[in-house]
Design an enzyme around this catalytic site. Structure first.
Site, PDB file in Angstrom:
ATOM      1  N   ASN A 144      17.643  20.285  63.146  1.00 25.08           N
ATOM      2  CA  ASN A 144      18.893  19.611  62.807  1.00 25.08           C
ATOM      3  C   ASN A 144      19.163  18.518  63.821  1.00 25.08           C
ATOM      4  O   ASN A 144      19.128  18.763  65.026  1.00 25.08           O
ATOM      5  CB  ASN A 144      20.055  20.613  62.821  1.00 25.08           C
ATOM      6  CG  ASN A 144      21.337  20.002  62.315  1.00 25.08           C
ATOM      7  OD1 ASN A 144      21.502  19.789  61.106  1.00 25.08           O
ATOM      8  ND2 ASN A 144      22.246  19.695  63.218  1.00 25.08           N
ATOM      9  N   GLU A 145      19.421  17.309  63.341  1.00 26.23           N
ATOM     10  CA  GLU A 145      19.760  16.181  64.220  1.00 26.23           C
ATOM     11  C   GLU A 145      18.894  16.190  65.484  1.00 26.23           C
ATOM     12  O   GLU A 145      19.405  16.295  66.610  1.00 26.23           O
ATOM     13  CB  GLU A 145      21.243  16.216  64.609  1.00 26.23           C
ATOM     14  CG  GLU A 145      22.158  15.923  63.448  1.00 26.23           C
ATOM     15  CD  GLU A 145      23.641  15.765  63.868  1.00 26.23           C
ATOM     16  OE1 GLU A 145      24.377  15.087  63.150  1.00 26.23           O
ATOM     17  OE2 GLU A 145      24.026  16.319  64.905  1.00 26.23           O
ATOM     18  N   CYS A 154      13.886  17.570  77.868  1.00 30.60           N
ATOM     19  CA  CYS A 154      13.760  18.687  78.780  1.00 30.60           C
ATOM     20  C   CYS A 154      12.752  18.259  79.849  1.00 30.60           C
ATOM     21  O   CYS A 154      11.797  17.562  79.550  1.00 30.60           O
ATOM     22  CB  CYS A 154      13.287  19.901  77.992  1.00 30.60           C
ATOM     23  SG  CYS A 154      12.645  21.285  78.924  1.00 30.60           S
ATOM     24  N   GLU A 307      25.448  14.684  55.935  1.00 30.70           N
ATOM     25  CA  GLU A 307      26.737  15.247  56.358  1.00 30.70           C
ATOM     26  C   GLU A 307      27.765  14.118  56.310  1.00 30.70           C
ATOM     27  O   GLU A 307      27.706  13.190  57.105  1.00 30.70           O
ATOM     28  CB  GLU A 307      26.642  15.799  57.784  1.00 30.70           C
ATOM     29  CG  GLU A 307      25.665  16.951  57.927  1.00 30.70           C
ATOM     30  CD  GLU A 307      25.592  17.511  59.343  1.00 30.70           C
ATOM     31  OE1 GLU A 307      26.499  17.244  60.151  1.00 30.70           O
ATOM     32  OE2 GLU A 307      24.602  18.208  59.636  1.00 30.70           O
TER      33      GLU A 307
HETATM   34  C1  GAL Z   1      26.692  17.483  63.252  1.00 29.08           C
HETATM   35  C2  GAL Z   1      25.750  18.643  63.033  1.00 29.08           C
HETATM   36  C3  GAL Z   1      26.403  19.768  62.256  1.00 29.08           C
HETATM   37  C4  GAL Z   1      27.755  20.065  62.808  1.00 29.08           C
HETATM   38  C5  GAL Z   1      28.610  18.815  62.818  1.00 29.08           C
HETATM   39  C6  GAL Z   1      29.979  19.054  63.411  1.00 29.08           C
HETATM   40  O1  GAL Z   1      26.310  16.761  64.374  1.00 29.08           O
HETATM   41  O2  GAL Z   1      24.585  18.255  62.374  1.00 29.08           O
HETATM   42  O3  GAL Z   1      25.577  20.908  62.362  1.00 29.08           O
HETATM   43  O4  GAL Z   1      27.580  20.539  64.096  1.00 29.08           O
HETATM   44  O5  GAL Z   1      27.991  17.830  63.574  1.00 29.08           O
HETATM   45  O6  GAL Z   1      29.975  19.215  64.785  1.00 29.08           O
HETATM   46 ZN    ZN Z   2      10.472  21.517  78.349  1.00 28.18          ZN
END
Ligand code: GAL
Ligand code: ZN
Length: 665
Positions: A144-145, A154, A307
């Site tokens: 995700n993102e 890291c 989103e």
């Molecule tokens: C985005 C993320 C979602 C949720 C949303 C609200 O950055 O992909 O999983 O966290 O923000 O914070």
């Molecule tokens: Zn690492």
């Protein structure tokens, strides 16, 4: 690939099973066609090593499919469960200070760690096999993102090890690396690749800029490699399903151009009222527009919003509540800039965890309120538009070059404390936005030949191949804009020597740099045909060879010397801008460019009203978006009629939108 109009992000695991059928039915009734699920719930789907339980997803998918709703499944690798962390605490990431970060949020993982990758391989293989033959599952999202909450991570030993392999592949010998990194300075010679580490905090704070640039390139490649590992498993198991990723606009950790190569199409997360920019009185629609235009550049085609803001947002503190009309306006802005599908985040506000106040279409109560009703009305009204417009593009004649390489180099050495690469690009973008001129973003690797104007600010790292491409664009009739700090460094972030700056493009610009000034404690001024306009941050003092001065400085000992020049070269022109433009100066610059390249803005609008177009076949859709909190009067260009046939009295409501069409024979 099947087309979808609207969707929603859904987390059935946060709600009792008895509610799921109601949700699915409500979704279908409001016009939802696709749902994304599953991207954070590893602990539920694999409660112990090798013990898989996808029953929550199976059941929810069944209920959605019964309503005709398809599903995108995410892999949950942004949130490894507690039992994995207990077993292998070493997979938690390490920051710049050498400090480990721990479980309890998300992205508490090191993306190079081979043990973590084994956990991922096991999960994703079982997950892909389980859903491969489910026809309701139409696509995947990996993690995700990528880059989010991981921007500064890291620096652990595993990442250092992987970095050394990357460097060995790039340089072959340690001698070549020492040369490229200029390690003669401050006794940094490395006798062996094994001695190289991640660029952690130093006693002097300062880093070797060449080491740092390679580290940023490596970190981008590592994210892509991390994605590839999962994408390969998913594609092998289910070749018919698409893969997309929810990108984050101008976020820069991984190169989205590179990541985009693994995607069937790009997606983006759009939160115009997010808790970071929470003010109603600040105009940000230009930034939101730019990020959308940039996401379109990733695959040079329409994209999805994965989103889309659904209500008031925030974690511990909140932004303002979207005003009546704004949720539709914000979604429509995405559509106008090339989104073919809009997925709203999220279905229902979550009762637990960090995001209790990141509101969904439904409030905690589950009873539809204003957000839900506004979005439902918007979806009902515009689903047919999304269907007919699918694939349409803006037909831009102006492009802005956005380069991750140059951005990384300026993250390392911003020169002026307020100078930011993206903000600098935005001075040009915002002026084009104010003038209602469609803009594409492009990368170094794209074909630029279709554009009349290419604005390529800050070409700091100049290579022979980039120089050649810039020359060819102008030779063939293009108008190119170059700026200060162009042609200063080579690809290793070492300063070019024994050549006049702007190195390798001084003939194209028709000038050479004499010296420069960093405006630390003052702004400057530019005189353009007698008009005095503000500039800031930096002033190149140049000696023209073949260029014609367009505007001169109006301050300091270099007053009267050229600030902006234009050089005829081949069939085209190369403009050079030696300073950072104020808005007024950028407006003037853009007007000069449009006149010179014979480009007409779409139309004239009051401030805060955006005009955007999409074109397909002989049909043009014109979007008018009123970002202001008051009604605005707008004069429509000839040839356009309301898309919906409703009467048009020349007025947009507060936060209102209208769509018009024109068909050419
Ligand atoms: C985005 C993320 C979602 C949720 C949303 C609200 O950055 O992909 O999983 O966290 O923000 O914070
Ligand atoms: Zn690492």
């Amino acid at each position: 690939m099947k087309h979808y109009t609207f969707g929603v992000d859904y987390y059935p695991e946060h709600w009792p099973r008895e509610r799921w059928a109601t949700d699915a039915k409500m979704m279908r009734e409001m016009g939802i066609e696709v749902v994304r699920m599953g991207e954070f719930s590893w602990a539920m789907f694999e409660p112990g090593e090798g013990r898989f339980d996808f029953s929550v997803l199976d059941e929810a998918i069944g209920l959605l499919a019964a309503q005709g709703i398809d599903v995108i499944l995410g892999t949950p690798t942004a949130a490894p469960p507690a039992w994995i962390i207990e077993k292998n605490p070493e997979i938690q990431p390490t920051d710049w200070r050498g400090q480990q970060r721990f479980f309890g949020g998300r992205h508490h993982d090191c993306q190079s760690n081979p043990v973590y990758r084994e956990h991922i391989r096991r999960y994703v293989t079982a997950f892909a096999a389980h859903f491969a033959d489910n026809p309701a599952v139409v696509g995947w999202q990996v993690d995700n993102e990528l880059g989010n909450s991981h921007g500064d991570l890291c620096y652990c030993e595993s990442c250092e090890k992987r970095f050394r392999v990357w460097l060995k592949e790039k340089y072959g010998t340690i001698g070549e690396l020492n040369r490229a990194w200029g390690t003669a300075f401050w006794s940094q010679d490395y006798p062996d690749f094994e001695h190289i580490r991640s660029p952690k905090i130093t006693a002097a704070w300062g880093q070797n800029p060449s080491h740092d640039l390679d580290w940023r390139r490596f970190s981008s490649d590592l994210v892509c490699e991390f994605h590839q590992l999962q994408a390969d498993i998913l594609r092998a198991a289910a070749p018919g399903k698409f893969i997309t990723h929810n990108l984050m606009g101008f976020s820069s950790k991984p190169s989205y151009y590179a990541l985009g190569e693994q995607l069937d199409f790009a997606s983006h997360d759009q939160y115009p009222g997010g808790h970071f920019h929470a003010r109603h009185d600040e105009y940000r629609a230009d930034w939101h527009a730019a990020e959308l235009d940039f996401i379109r550049a990733v695959k040079q085609k329409p994209f999805w919003i994965m989103e889309q803001q659904s209500g008031i947002t925030g974690w511990e503190v909140l932004g303002r509540t979207p005003r009546p009309g704004q949720l539709g306006l914000w979604a429509m802005q995405c559509v106008a800039h090339g989104a073919d599908t809009i997925v709203f985040f999220r279905w229902r506000s979550c009762p637990m965890g960090t995001e209790q106040y990141w509101h969904g279409l439904l409030p905690h109560s589950g009873q539809p309120g204003r957000y839900f009703r506004e979005v439902e009305a918007f979806m009902k009204q515009y689903a047919p538009l999304l269907r007919e417009m699918q694939g349409a593009l803006p037909q831009a004649e102006v492009a802005i070059l956005r380069s991750y390489e140059q951005e990384y180099a300026f993250q390392i050495q911003p020169h002026h404390p307020q100078h930011r690469y993206t903000q600098h690009l935005m001075t040009y973008y915002k002026a084009l936005h104010r003038a209602n001129v469609p803009v594409d973003f492009v990368g170094e690797h794209h074909d630029w030949s279709g554009y009349k104007v290419l604005i390529a600010p800050l070409q700091f790292l100049m290579t022979p191949s980039l120089s050649e491409k810039l020359h060819a664009f102008v030779e063939n009739g293009g108008q190119l804009v170059l700026t200060w700090r162009t042609g200063v460094k080579d690809e290793s972030n070492l300063c070019h020597t024994d050549m006049p700056v702007p190195c390798l493009v001084d003939d194209l610009c028709g000038l050479q740099l004499a010296e420069y000034d960093c405006l630390r404690d003052t702004d400057g001024a530019v005189l353009w045909e007698g008009e005095r306009l503000a500039c800031s941050q930096w002033c190149d003092v140049v000696e023209v060879t073949t260029a014609r001065p367009v505007a001169v400085y109006g301050h300091e000992f270099y007053a009267g010397t050229p600030a902006i020049t234009c050089n005829e070269f081949g069939a085209g022109k190369c403009w050079y801008v030696g300073t950072t433009l104020s808005d007024a100066l950028a407006d003037r610059m853009v007007a000069a460019l449009l006149a010179s390249a014979d480009i007409a803005p779409l139309m004239d609008t009051p401030h805060g009203v955006e005009a955007v177009r999409r074109v397909k076949g002989g049909k043009t859709w014109l979007f008018l978006l009123n970002h202001n909190a008051c009604p605005e009067t707008v004069a429509l260009p000839a040839g356009f009629t309301p898309w919906d046939g409703a009467p048009w009295a020349g007025q947009l409501e507060a936060h209102g939108t209208r769509v018009f069409v024109s068909v050419s024979e």
